[in-house]
Design a protein around this motif. Structure first.
Motif, mmCIF file in Angstrom:
data_model
loop_
_atom_site.group_PDB
_atom_site.id
_atom_site.type_symbol
_atom_site.label_atom_id
_atom_site.label_comp_id
_atom_site.label_asym_id
_atom_site.label_seq_id
_atom_site.Cartn_x
_atom_site.Cartn_y
_atom_site.Cartn_z
ATOM 1 N N GLY A 1 0.505 2.569 0.312
ATOM 2 C CA GLY A 1 1.446 1.537 -0.112
ATOM 3 C C GLY A 1 1.196 0.151 0.425
ATOM 4 O O GLY A 1 1.747 -0.811 -0.105
ATOM 5 N N ASN A 2 0.388 0.000 1.473
ATOM 6 C CA ASN A 2 0.158 -1.312 2.090
ATOM 7 C C ASN A 2 -1.330 -1.613 2.147
ATOM 8 O O ASN A 2 -2.075 -0.917 2.842
ATOM 9 N N GLU A 3 -1.776 -2.637 1.459
ATOM 10 C CA GLU A 3 -3.175 -3.078 1.535
ATOM 11 C C GLU A 3 -3.273 -4.119 2.648
ATOM 12 O O GLU A 3 -3.298 -5.329 2.413
ATOM 13 N N MET A 4 -3.340 -3.641 3.889
ATOM 14 C CA MET A 4 -3.260 -4.533 5.048
ATOM 15 C C MET A 4 -4.619 -5.112 5.420
ATOM 16 O O MET A 4 -5.097 -4.967 6.548
ATOM 17 N N THR A 5 -5.251 -5.759 4.458
ATOM 18 C CA THR A 5 -6.564 -6.349 4.693
ATOM 19 C C THR A 5 -6.562 -7.861 4.543
ATOM 20 O O THR A 5 -7.535 -8.512 4.894
ATOM 21 N N LEU B 1 2.192 -11.266 2.769
ATOM 22 C CA LEU B 1 3.016 -12.297 2.139
ATOM 23 C C LEU B 1 3.112 -12.055 0.640
ATOM 24 O O LEU B 1 4.186 -12.173 0.037
ATOM 25 N N PHE B 2 1.993 -11.758 0.034
ATOM 26 C CA PHE B 2 1.921 -11.367 -1.372
ATOM 27 C C PHE B 2 1.386 -9.941 -1.400
ATOM 28 O O PHE B 2 0.192 -9.714 -1.226
ATOM 29 N N GLY B 3 2.265 -8.985 -1.588
ATOM 30 C CA GLY B 3 1.863 -7.588 -1.463
ATOM 31 C C GLY B 3 1.252 -6.989 -2.709
ATOM 32 O O GLY B 3 0.601 -5.952 -2.642
ATOM 33 N N GLY B 4 1.492 -7.612 -3.877
ATOM 34 C CA GLY B 4 0.960 -7.089 -5.120
ATOM 35 C C GLY B 4 2.048 -6.788 -6.124
ATOM 36 O O GLY B 4 3.227 -7.100 -5.917
ATOM 37 N N ARG B 5 1.665 -6.178 -7.224
ATOM 38 C CA ARG B 5 2.593 -5.900 -8.319
ATOM 39 C C ARG B 5 3.364 -4.606 -8.089
ATOM 40 O O ARG B 5 2.831 -3.626 -7.568
ATOM 41 N N SER B 6 4.602 -4.620 -8.517
ATOM 42 C CA SER B 6 5.413 -3.406 -8.550
ATOM 43 C C SER B 6 5.374 -2.834 -9.957
ATOM 44 O O SER B 6 4.915 -3.479 -10.905
ATOM 45 N N VAL B 7 5.890 -1.607 -10.084
ATOM 46 C CA VAL B 7 5.982 -0.968 -11.396
ATOM 47 C C VAL B 7 7.316 -0.237 -11.487
ATOM 48 O O VAL B 7 7.783 0.342 -10.505
ATOM 49 N N THR B 8 7.942 -0.302 -12.657
ATOM 50 C CA THR B 8 9.198 0.415 -12.905
ATOM 51 C C THR B 8 8.893 1.670 -13.708
ATOM 52 O O THR B 8 8.151 1.617 -14.693
ATOM 53 N N VAL B 9 9.449 2.802 -13.266
ATOM 54 C CA VAL B 9 9.153 4.073 -13.910
ATOM 55 C C VAL B 9 10.435 4.818 -14.265
ATOM 56 O O VAL B 9 11.478 4.631 -13.638
ATOM 57 N N LYS B 10 10.337 5.647 -15.283
ATOM 58 C CA LYS B 10 11.361 6.648 -15.561
ATOM 59 C C LYS B 10 11.097 7.821 -14.623
ATOM 60 O O LYS B 10 9.940 8.192 -14.381
ATOM 61 N N GLY C 1 -0.924 -11.766 12.888
ATOM 62 C CA GLY C 1 -1.021 -12.350 14.225
ATOM 63 C C GLY C 1 -1.619 -11.363 15.197
ATOM 64 O O GLY C 1 -2.381 -11.731 16.089
ATOM 65 N N GLY C 2 -1.307 -10.085 15.007
ATOM 66 C CA GLY C 2 -1.872 -9.035 15.853
ATOM 67 C C GLY C 2 -3.364 -8.860 15.664
ATOM 68 O O GLY C 2 -4.042 -8.284 16.521
ATOM 69 N N LYS C 3 -3.869 -9.369 14.544
ATOM 70 C CA LYS C 3 -5.312 -9.311 14.285
ATOM 71 C C LYS C 3 -5.990 -10.628 14.639
ATOM 72 O O LYS C 3 -7.172 -10.823 14.349
#
Length: 472
Positions: free
Chosen positions: A134-138, A179-188, A220-222
């Motif tokens: 869930g997190n692209e922490m790069t 800050l910009f995490g990416g796109r969300s998606v809505t699902v049934k 900041g930790g990086k």
């Protein structure tokens, strides 16, 4: 003869000049080769929904207390749905031939619960590192990633959310490290072989943004920016400035033609926000930071749709209302970090009193199974503080308000004729801790019946596993 010849030659020369001038003028006045049309320079939907509703039967539920999802209540009511749509809502509805009639005496009927903030599928069960997607922490800016490309459609959590919590629609977001995490998606909330088989048809994408402690702590930790809140906003503004220029180049190409600009998948998403095509879902806790984000949105010409978590939303309910921004909040989570400390249990009630758009959300694979109880807590806190909020009005926090914040309120979020038959029959008052879903329909298809062990969703992954189909 000489003079006429000269005159004729001069006339022909003038005629030739006039013809050349005419041709040149005509050529210069022709429009330049045009682009493919505004918004058509590249595919905006490369992974389209393939969702198909499960087959259902015409159904009439009678003798129930109805919360219609928009603040209305009908005692001793009835709802008729067929072909996946709500047909009629009232008190004295007559069953036609071939309609399944369910006597709901003593029970409650509501639209399906909508959770605007979930990570199911991206952080599925089992919660192991191999499934942590869930997190692209790069990088602090990863607007190019799409949550749907991490969604595991066999997550057992989807079934638990439906059978225990009556959740029929949910938005799956990337995490909040960036800050910009990416796109969300809505699902049934139905099982399918692929993510695209779950995608809510026609629902707009969201852009997950985050402010505050998470991005500055992670990066900041990086030893890199942002390490402070001012660093957060600086990178946000720098990124939006690039997005504005990217949009200008693509608009020019699509309008006037020429050489197409180089594609940037991250900027595609931000351009979609600037066009109003993609909705900003912004993780933010503190009131002062939400106010700063509102100013930044005005600076670059985009709209924040909802602030998520928003534990201090009660301090700026007037600003949220004035800027047409929703707040998605918890009932009583607080204090797990400094920016979450100054919360009050009356948050939702204060937002409601001030006329702001507000709703409950989970952000948790267990909390999504009891959002009705979370609303009960928030309503009780409000009533103790003197805010008279009816049960029917409180159900808007679970239904029409999140539907509006997801851009799908024209299709779901309330029991109104023509809308999707996403319906939950509760075995008692849904604000009681003793109440559970009795039956759940999605697009008119009965996917769960508490009295029928064979009628409950089970993911392929669970088949043959201990606890298969467990709803406790």
């Amino acid at each position: 003869m000489f003079r006429p010849v000269l005159i004729l030659a001069g006339a022909l020369a003038l005629a030739g000049c006039a013809e050349s001038a005419s041709r040149a003028q005509s050529t210069s006045s022709e429009p330049a080769a045009r682009g493919p049309g505004r918004g058509k320079g590249y595919s905006h939907d490369p992974f389209p929904s393939t969702y198909r509703a499960y087959p259902g039967a015409p159904t009439l539920v009678t003798n129930v207390t109805i919360f219609d999802g928009e603040g209305g209540r009908i005692d001793n009511g009835a709802v008729l749905f067929r072909d996946g749509k709500i047909v009629e809502v009232g008190q004295t509805l007559t069953a036609e031939a071939g309609v399944t009639v369910i006597d709901g005496r003593g029970k409650y009927l509501t639209p399906g619960v909508i959770d605007i903030h979930s990570h199911l599928g991206d952080y599925p069960s089992p919660g192991v590192e191999a499934l942590s997607d869930g997190n692209e922490m790069t990088s602090p800016v990863t607007a190019e990633v799409w949550a749907e490309h991490s969604v595991w459609p066999q997550d057992p959590g989807f079934a638990r959310a439906l059978t225990n919590g009556g959740v029929t629609t949910l938005q799956i977001l990337p995490g909040s490290a960036n800050l910009f995490g990416g796109r969300s998606v809505t699902v049934k909330n139905v099982y399918a072989r692929t993510m695209q088989g779950m995608k809510f048809p026609g629902a707009p994408y969201g852009l997950k943004m985050a402010c505050g402690e998470n991005p500055k702590r992670v990066y900041g930790g990086k030893g890199r920016a942002p390490a402070t809140r001012m660093g957060n906003i600086a990178i946000d503004r720098q990124t939006w400035a690039k997005a504005v220029e990217y949009k200008r180049r693509w608009d020019k190409y699509e309008d006037k033609g020429g050489e197409p600009p180089a594609r940037d998948i991250a900027m595609d998403t931000l351009r979609g926000v600037l066009e109003g095509e993609i909705l900003v879902q912004n993780h933010c806790y503190r009131a002062d930071e939400m106010a700063v984000v509102m100013d930044m949105a005005r600076e670059f010409g985009y709209q924040v749709t909802a602030f998520h978590h928003a534990v201090e939303a009660y301090k700026i309910a007037d600003l949220l209302k004035a800027n047409n921004i929703c707040a998605a909040v918890w009932a009583d989570w607080y204090g797990f970090k400094m920016e979450a400390y100054d919360a009050v249990n009356e948050n939702l009630a204060i937002l409601e009193k001030e006329g702001a758009c507000a709703m409950i959300h989970s952000d948790d694979q267990n909390g999504i199974q009891r959002l009705n109880q979370e609303v009960a807590k928030a309503r009780a806190s409000g009533r103790k503080a003197g805010f008279d909020i009816s049960e029917a009005a409180a159900w808007r926090w679970l239904a029409i308000n999140p539907a509006r914040a997801l851009g799908i309120a024209d299709r779901t979020g309330s029991l109104k004729p023509g809308k999707m038959a996403d319906v939950v029959l509760w075995n008692g008052n849904p604000f009681s801790v003793y109440t559970r879903p009795q039956m759940v329909w999605v697009d008119g298809a009965l996917l769960y019946d508490a009295n029928n062990p064979k009628l409950r969703p089970v993911s392929d992954f669970e088949l043959g596993q201990p606890g298969e189909g467990d709803v406790k």
